[in-house]
Design a protein around this motif. Sequence first.
Motif, mmCIF file in Angstrom:
data_model
loop_
_atom_site.group_PDB
_atom_site.id
_atom_site.type_symbol
_atom_site.label_atom_id
_atom_site.label_comp_id
_atom_site.label_asym_id
_atom_site.label_seq_id
_atom_site.Cartn_x
_atom_site.Cartn_y
_atom_site.Cartn_z
ATOM 1 N N PRO A 184 0.826 -1.208 0.000
ATOM 2 C CA PRO A 184 0.000 0.000 0.000
ATOM 3 C C PRO A 184 0.859 1.258 0.000
ATOM 4 O O PRO A 184 1.882 1.315 0.669
ATOM 5 C CB PRO A 184 -0.790 -0.099 1.307
ATOM 6 C CG PRO A 184 -0.674 -1.499 1.744
ATOM 7 C CD PRO A 184 0.511 -2.118 1.089
ATOM 8 N N GLU B 130 -5.272 -0.022 2.646
ATOM 9 C CA GLU B 130 -5.967 -0.812 1.649
ATOM 10 C C GLU B 130 -5.017 -1.916 1.205
ATOM 11 O O GLU B 130 -3.881 -1.624 0.824
ATOM 12 C CB GLU B 130 -6.304 0.096 0.463
ATOM 13 C CG GLU B 130 -7.474 -0.413 -0.288
ATOM 14 C CD GLU B 130 -8.142 0.706 -1.093
ATOM 15 O OE1 GLU B 130 -7.985 1.894 -0.779
ATOM 16 O OE2 GLU B 130 -8.813 0.324 -2.038
ATOM 17 N N LYS C 126 -9.232 -1.875 4.850
ATOM 18 C CA LYS C 126 -10.554 -1.508 4.320
ATOM 19 C C LYS C 126 -11.139 -2.729 3.635
ATOM 20 O O LYS C 126 -10.480 -3.339 2.801
ATOM 21 C CB LYS C 126 -10.424 -0.379 3.300
ATOM 22 C CG LYS C 126 -9.872 0.900 3.862
ATOM 23 C CD LYS C 126 -9.649 1.921 2.757
ATOM 24 C CE LYS C 126 -8.954 3.162 3.313
ATOM 25 N NZ LYS C 126 -8.595 4.127 2.280
ATOM 26 N N SER C 127 -12.379 -3.093 3.998
ATOM 27 C CA SER C 127 -12.957 -4.235 3.282
ATOM 28 C C SER C 127 -14.236 -3.846 2.544
ATOM 29 O O SER C 127 -14.929 -4.691 2.009
ATOM 30 C CB SER C 127 -13.182 -5.430 4.216
ATOM 31 O OG SER C 127 -13.854 -5.040 5.372
ATOM 32 N N TYR D 187 -14.255 -2.799 8.051
ATOM 33 C CA TYR D 187 -12.811 -3.015 8.164
ATOM 34 C C TYR D 187 -12.562 -4.412 8.699
ATOM 35 O O TYR D 187 -13.381 -4.970 9.436
ATOM 36 C CB TYR D 187 -12.201 -2.039 9.179
ATOM 37 C CG TYR D 187 -12.315 -0.592 8.805
ATOM 38 C CD1 TYR D 187 -11.444 -0.023 7.877
ATOM 39 C CD2 TYR D 187 -13.275 0.228 9.400
ATOM 40 C CE1 TYR D 187 -11.532 1.324 7.555
ATOM 41 C CE2 TYR D 187 -13.366 1.572 9.073
ATOM 42 C CZ TYR D 187 -12.487 2.111 8.154
ATOM 43 O OH TYR D 187 -12.581 3.438 7.832
#
Length: 363
Positions: A105, A118, A147-148, A160
């Motif tokens: 990331p 992310e 982050k999901s 998350y």
Amino acid sequence: MSGEINQTLARAYCLKVPKNLGEKAIRAVSKLSIGDKNLKILRVKDFLLIPIKGELSEEQMNEVRREIPQFEILIQSFPKREEHARSILDFLEDKMPPHLLASLPRSIDFVGEVAILEIPEELVGYKHLIGEAVLQTFKRVKSVLAKSSGIGGIYRIREYEIIAGSEDTETVHREYGCKYYLDPRKAYFSPRLSYEHYRVASQVRDGETIIDMFAGVGPFSILIAKMHANVRVYAIDINPDAIRYLERNIHANDVYGKVTPVLGDAKEVVENKLRGLADRIIMNLPEKSIEYIDAACAALRKTGGIIHYYRFAEGPHAVENVKAELIKGIEISKRKVETVLSERIVKEVAPFKWQIVIDAKVK
Ligand SMILES: C[S@@+](CC[C@H](N)C(=O)[O-])C[C@H]1O[C@@H](n2cnc3c(N)ncnc32)[C@H](O)[C@@H]1O
């Protein structure tokens, strides 16, 4: 606070290889210990540019030729990795295939002691290791969240996954001398809006009444009350958790009596309690603010006031379109824009999509 992992540029020798040989080349560079870990690998069209430590000797060139069938040596500018990015790399280097290190990331958001990032698809199998690397690198971080989902729902929060550290994600975030208790899993908060909070708070004048229609945990309302002695702020939010944190933050920042938290739908709250009393309205609900222009106009004093109107928009005329939409919405609500005081891009939210703010003086 947000952390960009890559910042300034540096010139360096590099291997230019076709993308389909990228993985092989990164492995080779790692095996031969010629890569420059201080610099970030670049993708340019169908090629990968892999920074190396310097000019290669004849012997090193031969070794590279044995490993990679097609490459060129160039000099190019590369973004530097910050020290913390290097230490994340050092932690992960011998635990992950080298070619995947290039996909780590690029930025981390810090909300108090919680780090949010992310995880790209190809790194999902290594998410816990990456989380551990973040914990090792930033000693004050207690939880690392991946982050999901995108931001969604009425409360504008995302889902998350805790990939490392504590399950308890409640934290205290500091911004412009204020502290905000919050749990990013329960209430909206973005450290990327800190300047915007300050920009709006700086415009407030003594004696104003402000309505923060979508107040969250209070970063506009509380900063305004902290910066100005004689103001009255009504801070509305529909999320009970956001209001619970807002109440706590009012006390934590010593602005009790200046900020009034109100739980409910902004339109209903204005209709029922706050008609015609505001000098200034903050409308930070960018995906839906258009539906609340009438309520904002109803909340303004008869003599007029200022509206800070936030909106997402894309395309080459994004700012113009948002401005036109606001002017029209205000006219439909039987008021008029006297002057557009300012128009600005607050942040990029997706490629070619921005959060925009228009400040308008309304009569
Ligand atoms: C984008 S957040 C902004 C929060 C805060 N102003 C900030 O800068 O951090 C929008 C907030 O509006 C709230 N919200 C959404 N719909 C609402 C409504 N109809 N009335 C009041 N608040 C609402 C959400 O719960 C969320 O906290």
